[in-house]
Design an enzyme around this catalytic site. Structure first.
Site, mmCIF file in Angstrom:
data_model
loop_
_atom_site.group_PDB
_atom_site.id
_atom_site.type_symbol
_atom_site.label_atom_id
_atom_site.label_comp_id
_atom_site.label_asym_id
_atom_site.label_seq_id
_atom_site.Cartn_x
_atom_site.Cartn_y
_atom_site.Cartn_z
ATOM 1 N N HIS A 95 4.287 -4.602 7.483
ATOM 2 C CA HIS A 95 4.744 -4.321 6.114
ATOM 3 C C HIS A 95 3.631 -4.691 5.142
ATOM 4 O O HIS A 95 2.949 -5.706 5.322
ATOM 5 C CB HIS A 95 6.016 -5.129 5.819
ATOM 6 C CG HIS A 95 6.741 -4.642 4.612
ATOM 7 N ND1 HIS A 95 6.297 -4.893 3.339
ATOM 8 C CD2 HIS A 95 7.873 -3.900 4.482
ATOM 9 C CE1 HIS A 95 7.132 -4.329 2.478
ATOM 10 N NE2 HIS A 95 8.095 -3.719 3.140
ATOM 11 N N GLU A 155 4.961 4.480 4.313
ATOM 12 C CA GLU A 155 5.376 3.645 3.181
ATOM 13 C C GLU A 155 4.175 3.341 2.276
ATOM 14 O O GLU A 155 3.413 2.402 2.532
ATOM 15 C CB GLU A 155 5.999 2.352 3.716
ATOM 16 C CG GLU A 155 6.446 1.442 2.604
ATOM 17 C CD GLU A 155 7.506 0.471 3.038
ATOM 18 O OE1 GLU A 155 8.683 0.824 2.968
ATOM 19 O OE2 GLU A 155 7.167 -0.642 3.433
#
Ligand code: PEP
Length: 239
Positions: A95, A155
């Site tokens: 992430h 993302e």
């Protein structure tokens, strides 16, 4: 959409034990009735045993938000893949918040993916752009070889709500870039989009080609809003 979309909630660093139990009380029935999507809820380590117990024998799977790159040993504070084994089905890796605030590198990400695959926990691998995917591919053949055991997420860091240079992505760009990443992998992979998804915009993202679901941060922290996302998904027709 041929398969059901996959929605992965990411609570990030929110929720005490009490708040975890309260969230489940409010969302459980709505999530159990959400038959048009697959659901994974990724939560802080301290919440995981509670979530696993509260969602036992339901359609809601539980995942971690990170894992140690070390398998075992003198690494104070680390949570290893062996500790997650038998507890979670999925784990987020790479992430952009882990990179930004905790110095995670592409090498670290690949080490974590390898450990998760070894323990049959599905990595939910975040990819910011094509360069990053190329870097992962250069570092290990695992990504390509195990394309069907990994959930990929396109993302773009700027599209994550609350970020410094926050700038929401639009569904056309999200679909185009997710498609480029899929093409580079050369296989039909599960490709999610992440960045500011909520109950209002979810249909516009999920009805685009190349997007098989989403990684949902902020909106997943509110039980009512998270359940509303599944109500919206009911409106998506075949792609
Ligand atoms: C995320 O945490 O990966 C994310 C996409 O967050 P948000 O939905 O809040 O933008």
């Amino acid at each position: 959409m041929e398969n059901k979309p996959l929605v992965v909630g990411n609570w990030k660093a929110t929720k005490t034990i009490e708040e975890t139990i309260d969230w489940v009380k409010k969302a459980k029935r709505g999530l159990e009735e959400a038959k048009k999507a697959d659901i994974v809820l990724c939560a802080p380590f301290t919440s995981l045993p509670f979530l696993v117990s509260l969602f036992q024998d339901t359609n809601v799977k539980v995942g971690a938000q990170d894992v140690s790159k070390f398998k075992k040993g003198a690494y104070t504070g680390e949570v290893t893949v062996e500790m997650l084994d038998g507890l979670v089905s999925h784990c987020i890796v790479g992430h952009s918040e882990r990179r930004k605030y905790f110095g995670e590198t592409d090498d670290n990400v690949i080490e974590k993916v390898k450990l998760l695959l070894e323990f049959k926990i599905t990595p939910i691998l975040c990819v910011s752009d094509l360069n990053q995917l190329n870097s992962y591919i250069d570092r290990g053949k695992e990504i390509i070889e195990n394309y069907d055991k990994i959930v990929f997420v396109y993302e773009p860091p700027n599209a994550i709500s609350g970020g410094d240079a926050y700038r929401p992505d639009n569904p056309e760009d999200a679909s185009k870039n997710a498609g480029l990443i899929g093409e580079k992998l050369g296989k039909k992979v599960v490709m999610l989009y992440g960045g500011s998804i909520n109950s209002e915009n979810v249909v516009s993202f999920f009805s685009k080609p190349n997007i098989d679901g989403g990684l949902v941060g902020q909106a997943s922290t509110y039980p009512d809003e998270f359940v509303r996302i599944f109500d919206s998904i009911k409106l998506i027709g075949p792609k």
